[in-house]
Design a protein around this motif. Structure first.
Motif, mmCIF file in Angstrom:
data_model
loop_
_atom_site.group_PDB
_atom_site.id
_atom_site.type_symbol
_atom_site.label_atom_id
_atom_site.label_comp_id
_atom_site.label_asym_id
_atom_site.label_seq_id
_atom_site.Cartn_x
_atom_site.Cartn_y
_atom_site.Cartn_z
ATOM 1 N N PRO A 24 0.806 -1.227 0.000
ATOM 2 C CA PRO A 24 0.000 0.000 0.000
ATOM 3 C C PRO A 24 0.835 1.272 0.000
ATOM 4 O O PRO A 24 0.347 2.334 -0.382
ATOM 5 N N ASN A 75 -3.594 4.820 -5.522
ATOM 6 C CA ASN A 75 -4.129 5.340 -4.261
ATOM 7 C C ASN A 75 -5.644 5.149 -4.179
ATOM 8 O O ASN A 75 -6.186 4.930 -3.094
ATOM 9 N N ARG A 76 -6.319 5.239 -5.328
ATOM 10 C CA ARG A 76 -7.757 4.963 -5.326
ATOM 11 C C ARG A 76 -8.035 3.520 -4.907
ATOM 12 O O ARG A 76 -8.989 3.236 -4.171
ATOM 13 N N VAL A 78 -6.155 1.647 -2.980
ATOM 14 C CA VAL A 78 -5.886 1.536 -1.544
ATOM 15 C C VAL A 78 -7.059 2.082 -0.733
ATOM 16 O O VAL A 78 -7.493 1.504 0.258
ATOM 17 N N GLU A 79 -7.598 3.239 -1.167
ATOM 18 C CA GLU A 79 -8.656 3.902 -0.410
ATOM 19 C C GLU A 79 -10.004 3.193 -0.535
ATOM 20 O O GLU A 79 -10.772 3.126 0.423
ATOM 21 N N THR A 80 -10.307 2.675 -1.721
ATOM 22 C CA THR A 80 -11.638 2.119 -1.965
ATOM 23 C C THR A 80 -11.691 0.601 -1.883
ATOM 24 O O THR A 80 -12.764 0.031 -1.712
ATOM 25 N N LYS A 120 -9.165 -5.225 4.498
ATOM 26 C CA LYS A 120 -8.114 -4.215 4.374
ATOM 27 C C LYS A 120 -7.186 -4.573 3.221
ATOM 28 O O LYS A 120 -6.832 -5.731 3.010
ATOM 29 N N THR A 205 -18.162 7.045 1.161
ATOM 30 C CA THR A 205 -16.872 7.084 0.477
ATOM 31 C C THR A 205 -17.025 7.604 -0.936
ATOM 32 O O THR A 205 -16.176 8.325 -1.462
ATOM 33 N N GLY A 396 -14.299 -0.663 5.219
ATOM 34 C CA GLY A 396 -13.739 -0.152 3.966
ATOM 35 C C GLY A 396 -14.603 0.906 3.333
ATOM 36 O O GLY A 396 -14.606 2.048 3.734
ATOM 37 N N ARG A 397 -15.401 0.523 2.357
ATOM 38 C CA ARG A 397 -16.119 1.480 1.524
ATOM 39 C C ARG A 397 -17.573 1.619 1.971
ATOM 40 O O ARG A 397 -18.370 0.706 1.835
#
Length: 409
Positions: A24, A75-76, A78-80, A120, A205, A396-397
């Protein structure tokens, strides 16, 4: 074959396409042989190193944006926790044999997450197709029609990617504005004098799926009475935030002069007919009276408030439910119901983001809420609010925004 153990490490190395594994933090954890061959790098030059130290942008090209675009995509993910396809990217690579010289290269990457049991992201799968020759085919003689057509398709894909990136930026800006607007319009957490309340607003999100929920707390006329309401506008984004502000203010004002929650929702329903985008909004209004130790409530299509009694019993306030605002062609007075409470009980109002899941019946979510309330019945107001968000929101999302109000009775 059924008893043969598959060597997945060997499979990874033998894959015919370019595949790398990233942490990540965008450090190479591994890369298969095809990735190393096509990128012109050795394993020692890649594994354990930061992605953009290995493949920086061409410093001689002021228009180079491959590094920025790839970082945004990764990064998207990782975030979503969701896969992201990038279509075509120009991303030049420095020649290993001739340091300082850069080779024009075109890539079509796909980035996907590898999740642990808690949802995760623990690794990123970075799969790349090298399409430089297809792009260069456009400059060749027109006789190679198939190759030229493929090149055109990849070029159109790149153009679509640029449009998509601009839309993402616009949506992100709209999200920021909508959240700021909503924050300005929602009331302070504890406007109830000596009575205690905990409130939470958790945005979705998804940039396109925020700002339809609201809550309201207001002192009512009388010795010791307060009104608590929550609502949910069907739309999302800036338009939903604007509609939310109008409806919240209207219901707050109506509750001050109406003879009970049903009459307040009646007035709100009439007002909603003149507000574009207010159709099918859900809302629930409650009146807590400490003199009579009663809660009077009325719901316009909203999920039932929950009354958590001191012994851990949970009562759903579902005896005065009517259709959402504007759902009926003719105006009909709304129902109203009353329930007793004892000192130390907690009243919980919430929006659907807290309990609804697309793949299950709403009753499953209500049971989950009741179990969480019973489990944390001895917690204070603020810890209880935090515990409900942890226990009930998906990891998460979050696909919808959530408003939550808890009042100690």
């Amino acid at each position: 074959m059924a008893d043969t153990e598959i060597d997945y490490a060997a499979v990874f190395q033998a894959l015919p396409g370019m595949v790398a594994l990233l942490t990540p933090g965008l450090v190479y954890a591994d890369a298969n042989e095809e990735f190393l061959r096509m990128s012109g790098r050795t394993r020692e030059q890649v594994v354990g190193r930061y992605l953009f130290d290995v493949f920086p942008d061409n410093p001689g090209d002021p228009t180079a944006n491959g590094m920025r675009n790839l970082a945004a995509s990764l990064n998207r993910v990782v975030e979503t926790g969701e896969r992201d396809a990038m279509a075509l990217q120009r991303y030049d690579v420095e020649s290993v044999q001739r340091p300082g010289e850069w080779e024009e290269r075109y890539w079509s990457p796909v980035n996907a997450p590898l999740l642990d049991s808690d949802g995760k992201v623990v690794l990123l799968i970075h799969k790349v197709e090298e399409v430089t020759e297809l792009i260069r085919a456009r400059e060749r003689a027109p006789g190679d029609r198939a190759r030229v057509m493929e090149a055109e398709l990849y070029t159109r894909a790149r153009e679509l990617q640029d449009v998509n990136e601009r839309l993402r930026e616009a949506h992100a800006h709209e999200r920021e504005v909508a959240l700021a607007l909503q924050k300005a319009m929602l009331p302070a957490p504890n406007p109830l004098g000596h009575h205690r309340a905990a409130v939470r607003y958790q945005p979705a999100t998804d940039a396109l799926n925020v700002c339809g929920d609201w809550y309201d707390l207001v002192d009512l006329s009388g010795v010791d009475r307060i009104g608590i309401a929550v609502g949910d506008v069907v739309g999302h984004g800036l338009s939903a935030a604007c509609v939310m502000g109008k409806l919240r203010s209207a219901l707050s004002a109506a509750s001050l002069v109406a003879d009970g929650p049903a009459e307040a929702l009646d007035a709100l329903g009439l007002y909603a007919r003149s507000v574009e985008g207010a159709e099918n909004t859900t809302a629930v209004q409650t009146c807590v009276d400490w003199d009579t130790h009663t809660i009077t409530y009325s719901s316009a299509g909203h999920l039932p408030p929950a009354l958590l009694r001191r012994d851990g019993t949970v009562v759903l306030l579902d005896q005065a439910t009517d259709p959402p605002l504007g759902a009926r062609p003719e105006h009909t007075p709304r129902p109203e119901a009353t329930v007793d409470f004892t000192e130390g009980d907690r009243l919980v109002l919430y929006t659907d983001g807290l309990i609804e899941r697309r793949d299950e019946d709403i009753d499953v979510g209500l049971v989950r809420l009741a179990e969480a309330l019973a489990r944390h019945r001895r917690a204070g107001l603020e810890p209880l609010a935090d515990a409900l968000l942890v226990d009930l929101l998906p990891a998460g999302r979050a696909t919808d925004d959530t408003a939550l109000v808890i009042v100690r009775l």
